[in-house]
Design a protein around this motif. Structure first.
Motif, PDB file in Angstrom:
ATOM      1  N   PHE A 169       0.821  -1.204   0.000  1.00 54.73           N
ATOM      2  CA  PHE A 169       0.000   0.000   0.000  1.00 54.73           C
ATOM      3  C   PHE A 169       0.859   1.259   0.000  1.00 54.73           C
ATOM      4  N   GLU A 170       1.944   1.185   0.801  1.00 54.72           N
ATOM      5  CA  GLU A 170       2.828   2.354   0.830  1.00 54.72           C
ATOM      6  C   GLU A 170       3.442   2.590  -0.540  1.00 54.72           C
ATOM      7  N   GLY A 171       3.867   1.484  -1.147  1.00 60.46           N
ATOM      8  CA  GLY A 171       4.443   1.592  -2.487  1.00 60.46           C
ATOM      9  C   GLY A 171       3.463   2.183  -3.467  1.00 60.46           C
ATOM     10  N   MET A 172       2.205   1.756  -3.427  1.00 60.72           N
ATOM     11  CA  MET A 172       1.154   2.277  -4.308  1.00 60.72           C
ATOM     12  C   MET A 172       0.997   3.767  -4.116  1.00 60.72           C
ATOM     13  N   SER A 173       0.889   4.163  -2.829  1.00 59.07           N
ATOM     14  CA  SER A 173       0.606   5.587  -2.604  1.00 59.07           C
ATOM     15  C   SER A 173       1.800   6.431  -3.028  1.00 59.07           C
ATOM     16  N   THR A 174       3.015   5.926  -2.848  1.00 55.74           N
ATOM     17  CA  THR A 174       4.195   6.666  -3.290  1.00 55.74           C
ATOM     18  C   THR A 174       4.212   6.801  -4.803  1.00 55.74           C
ATOM     19  N   ASP A 175       3.873   5.694  -5.482  1.00 51.84           N
ATOM     20  CA  ASP A 175       3.812   5.713  -6.941  1.00 51.84           C
ATOM     21  C   ASP A 175       2.885   6.779  -7.450  1.00 51.84           C
ATOM     22  N   LEU A 176       1.709   6.807  -6.832  1.00 51.14           N
ATOM     23  CA  LEU A 176       0.696   7.751  -7.299  1.00 51.14           C
ATOM     24  C   LEU A 176       1.168   9.177  -7.076  1.00 51.14           C
ATOM     25  N   VAL A 177       1.805   9.385  -5.945  1.00 50.76           N
ATOM     26  CA  VAL A 177       2.332  10.720  -5.664  1.00 50.76           C
ATOM     27  C   VAL A 177       3.336  11.101  -6.734  1.00 50.76           C
ATOM     28  N   ALA A 178       4.243  10.189  -7.053  1.00 52.31           N
ATOM     29  CA  ALA A 178       5.268  10.465  -8.075  1.00 52.31           C
ATOM     30  C   ALA A 178       4.617  10.711  -9.423  1.00 52.31           C
ATOM     31  N   ALA A 179       3.559   9.922  -9.756  1.00 57.66           N
ATOM     32  CA  ALA A 179       2.928  10.050 -11.080  1.00 57.66           C
ATOM     33  C   ALA A 179       2.191  11.366 -11.215  1.00 57.66           C
ATOM     34  N   ARG A 180       1.500  11.776 -10.143  1.00 59.17           N
ATOM     35  CA  ARG A 180       0.696  12.990 -10.282  1.00 59.17           C
ATOM     36  C   ARG A 180       1.431  14.239  -9.880  1.00 59.17           C
ATOM     37  N   CYS A 181       2.681  14.123  -9.450  1.00 59.81           N
ATOM     38  CA  CYS A 181       3.486  15.260  -9.016  1.00 59.81           C
ATOM     39  C   CYS A 181       2.806  16.061  -7.926  1.00 59.81           C
ATOM     40  N   HIS A 182       2.012  15.372  -7.114  1.00 58.00           N
ATOM     41  CA  HIS A 182       1.437  16.061  -5.967  1.00 58.00           C
ATOM     42  C   HIS A 182       2.406  15.971  -4.823  1.00 58.00           C
ATOM     43  N   LEU A 183       2.323  16.960  -3.986  1.00 54.54           N
ATOM     44  CA  LEU A 183       3.085  16.825  -2.763  1.00 54.54           C
ATOM     45  C   LEU A 183       2.365  15.805  -1.889  1.00 54.54           C
ATOM     46  N   PRO A 184       3.125  14.997  -1.194  1.00 57.94           N
ATOM     47  CA  PRO A 184       2.441  14.023  -0.334  1.00 57.94           C
ATOM     48  C   PRO A 184       1.649  14.772   0.725  1.00 57.94           C
ATOM     49  N   ARG A 185       0.439  14.316   0.852  1.00 60.77           N
ATOM     50  CA  ARG A 185      -0.414  15.028   1.803  1.00 60.77           C
ATOM     51  C   ARG A 185      -0.083  14.532   3.190  1.00 60.77           C
ATOM     52  N   LYS A 186       0.348  15.467   3.989  1.00 60.76           N
ATOM     53  CA  LYS A 186       0.652  15.050   5.353  1.00 60.76           C
ATOM     54  C   LYS A 186      -0.654  14.905   6.104  1.00 60.76           C
ATOM     55  N   ALA A 187      -0.746  13.854   6.833  1.00 56.66           N
ATOM     56  CA  ALA A 187      -1.950  13.707   7.667  1.00 56.66           C
ATOM     57  C   ALA A 187      -1.925  14.779   8.736  1.00 56.66           C
ATOM     58  N   PRO A 188      -3.013  15.532   8.886  1.00 54.80           N
ATOM     59  CA  PRO A 188      -3.036  16.577   9.919  1.00 54.80           C
ATOM     60  C   PRO A 188      -2.824  15.970  11.298  1.00 54.80           C
ATOM     61  N   ALA A 189      -2.246  16.760  12.162  1.00 55.16           N
ATOM     62  CA  ALA A 189      -1.812  16.230  13.457  1.00 55.16           C
ATOM     63  C   ALA A 189      -2.972  15.661  14.265  1.00 55.16           C
ATOM     64  N   ASN A 190      -4.144  16.257  14.074  1.00 47.15           N
ATOM     65  CA  ASN A 190      -5.247  15.784  14.904  1.00 47.15           C
ATOM     66  C   ASN A 190      -6.138  14.796  14.160  1.00 47.15           C
ATOM     67  N   ALA A 191      -5.618  14.151  13.105  1.00 50.80           N
ATOM     68  CA  ALA A 191      -6.465  13.232  12.333  1.00 50.80           C
ATOM     69  C   ALA A 191      -6.666  11.910  13.066  1.00 50.80           C
ATOM     70  N   GLY A 192      -5.670  11.519  13.833  1.00 52.05           N
ATOM     71  CA  GLY A 192      -5.864  10.282  14.603  1.00 52.05           C
ATOM     72  C   GLY A 192      -5.524   9.030  13.812  1.00 52.05           C
TER      73      GLY A 192
END
Lengths: 338, 306
Positions: free
Chosen positions: A249-272
């Protein structure tokens, strides 16, 4: 339900009790099988013997083999017998102990079948009705029948409806005689088996108690070791699978980030916790791609270690040289938590 | 549920109760065996006695041997009798006590069989119908000796053709059955009186030695059980250590052969512990192959010291 579970647990905890339980169930099953079986003597001169002795001897053989098949320890015995010596010596007395205890338990159901058959009497009556002593029990000299005729008449003794030799020998007399012999054989058989069991059980402490204790301990040990190894392997497989899937899953999400040139969305601190569990996949399209990728191209059975937490991610993982090259969809060999 | 568990535990803990339970079950089994057994007297002169007395005496021997086999205490007693004295003296009184209690319990089922057989009467009628004095009976007046024997032998078989016309067979049956039942009740009475006296008079004579013998025989039994349980526990721990040692030695071998830098990641430490450094299909296959071809030696002294 609880009561049943407790009884089940009691039997399970003690391996020998469990085997005794199976042994008792098979003995009961063999008596049930006998009473449910519809015995049909053919009442023909040569077929009677074959049928009678067949019913007497073939089912016990089947029950004996079944006793071995149902015993879990048979595979353990075979494994211990055939394994290469390696760093651990093999003790033939342990193998003998295991085999003897299995054979003893497997003998009970066949012995029950044979005793019930003999005590009931139908088999012996069918098999040996042509050997009844007509001279002593009936009127052999009276009739002028040939030997073959006499045999054919005697063969019909078990089938009362078609018996036509009442002048030769009364049906009840012959049946009583044969049944008496059969029951005597049955009781003698049971007595013999019981005496053998008693001797085996009582002579052992007199002669080889120390060797017996040793064999019993090591045969228990082999059983427990095998079970623990299976449990450890199952635990390992579970952790392996968990880490493998997480990395997928981590690999998938990294791939998608690389493909779409989005910055990785940091989970907000209070997301839990919930946000963490999403593993970076947060929309339908991504999830669909993940599922398709899982089906079309499963990740290799190779877990890569997580990189160091500092910014200096080192290139190349610690792969053992024996790792075969598996085509991987993910091209990134490393990733860093930025 | 709690009540059931308590009863179960009570029976388990007290081995005498377990033995009493088995003894009772065997007695019930002997009654059931008798009722389900299809008694068929051969009604032939020489065979009757053998059959009748055989049915009366062979099953009790079988039940007695079964009672000895099923009783766990008989093994314990034999071991105690045959063991070398070593550093623990042997007390013959304890062995005698155990022997007598085993014998008493094993005798119950055979006695039940014999008493039930006598009270039912079929065995004695079959065995002794040929020994009845024919002159006392009405229907045997003008018959030769051999034929008398044959006729008497057929008395137990009521539906035999010869017997249907002869009314004396009922008289013979009644006579023999009366004797059989009288014998059965007398035996029962004598045994119960003997048991009653034994139980009542024993405290008057040997109470102190009896208490000692009973205590030590209980002790030997419990010691044996605990030894077996401890051996089981020990072999489980031994196996656990042996397998852990095996996994660790595989891990070390892999570290030696691979060029990985030591991992310092704090994450997933729980999972890493469980994975024990084996993170590859080949490594797993190698581990499983090693387990079969070269089982580790039975020596966990190194693992124990770590």
């Amino acid at each position: 339900m609880d009561k049943f579970r407790m009884i089940f647990q009691f039997f399970q905890s003690n391996q020998e009790s469990f085997m005794n339980g199976i042994c008792g169930i098979m003995a009961l099953a063999s008596t049930q099988m006998y009473s449910a079986f519809d015995f049909n003597c053919p009442c023909l001169p040569h077929y009677n013997l074959a049928y009678g002795l067949g019913i007497l001897l073939v089912p016990p053989f089947i029950l004996f083999l079944l006793g071995f098949v149902l015993n879990n320890n048979i595979s353990m015995l075979a494994e211990e017998w055939r394994r290469p010596q390696g760093q651990r010596g093999k003790d033939p007395s342990v193998l003998r102990y295991m085999f003897c205890s299995m054979a003893q338990r497997a003998m009970i159901a066949p012995a029950v079948w044979v005793s019930v058959t003999l005590l009931d009497g139908k088999c012996i009556t069918c098999a040996f009705c042509t050997s009844v002593p007509v001279e002593t029990l009936g009127n052999a000299s009276h009739s002028r029948l040939s030997q073959g005729e006499i045999q054919r008449i005697l063969a019909r003794i078990p089938c009362k409806e078609i018996y036509n030799g009442q002048q030769l020998i009364a049906n009840e007399v012959a049946v009583r005689y044969l049944r008496c012999i059969s029951q005597a054989l049955g009781w003698c058989f049971v007595l013999l088996m019981t005496t053998l069991a008693f001797l085996v059980r009582s002579l052992r402490p007199c002669f080889s108690q120390a060797a017996f204790l040793k064999s019993r301990y090591w045969s228990h040990y082999i059983d427990i070791e095998r079970k623990l190894f299976d449990e450890t392997c199952a635990e390992h497989a579970r952790s392996f699978a968990k880490v493998c899937i997480q990395q997928f899953f981590e690999g998938m999400s990294t791939d998608l980030v690389a493909a779409r040139c989005h910055l990785p969305r940091k989970a907000p601190a209070n997301a839990g916790e919930a946000a963490e569990k999403l593993l970076g996949i947060t929309d339908q399209g991504t999830m669909n791609r993940a599922l398709k990728s899982w089906h079309r191209c499963k990740p290799p059975l190779h877990l890569h270690p997580p990189a160091l937490p500092t910014g200096n991610g080192w290139v190349g993982e610690g792969q053992p040289p024996t790792h075969p090259s598996v085509p991987r969809r993910e091209t990134a060999a490393y990733y860093s938590w930025v | 549920m709690d009540r059931f568990r308590m009863i179960f535990q009570y029976f388990q803990s007290n081995s005498e109760s377990v033995m009493n339970g088995i003894c009772g079950l065997l007695a019930l089994a002997s009654v059931k065996m008798y009722t389900s057994f299809d008694f068929s007297c051969p009604c032939l002169p020489q065979y009757n006695v053998a059959y009748g007395l055989g049915i009366m005496f062979i099953p009790p021997i079988i039940l007695f041997l079964c009672g000895l086999i099923l009783n766990r205490q008989s093994l314990v007693m034999l071991e105690e009798w045959r063991r070398p004295a070593g550093r623990r003296k042997k007390d013959l009184a304890v062995i005698r006590y155990m022997c007598s209690s085993i014998m008493q319990r094993a005798m119950v089922a055979p006695i039940v069989w014999i008493v039930v057989t006598l009270l039912d009467g079929k065995c004695l009628i079959c065995a002794f119908s040929g020994s009845v004095d024919p002159e006392k009976l009405v229907g045997f007046a003008n018959v030769s000796t051999v034929q008398v024997q044959q006729l008497l032998a057929k008395v137990p078989c009521k539906d035999d053709e010869l017997m249907k016309n002869n009314t004396s067979h009922k008289a013979v049956s009644r006579y023999l059955r009366c004797w059989s039942q009288a014998l059965g009740w007398s035996i029962l009475l004598i045994l119960i009186i003997a048991a009653f006296l034994a139980r009542w008079l024993r405290p008057c004579f040997t109470q102190a030695t009896l208490l000692q013998a009973r205590h030590w025989s209980n002790y030997i039994d419990i010691e044996q059980k605990i030894f077996e349980e401890t051996c089981c526990e020990h072999s489980r721990l031994f196996a656990h250590k042996c397998i852990l040692h095996f996994f660790e030695s595989m891990q070390q071998e892999i570290k030696l052969h691979s060029f990985s830098l030591p991992r310092e990641g704090e994450e997933d430490e729980g999972e890493e512990d469980l994975l024990r450094g084996i993170t590859d299909q080949d490594q797993v296959n190698k581990l499983l192959k090693m387990w079969y071809y070269e089982k580790p030696p039975l020596d966990v002294s190194q693992a124990h010291q770590r």
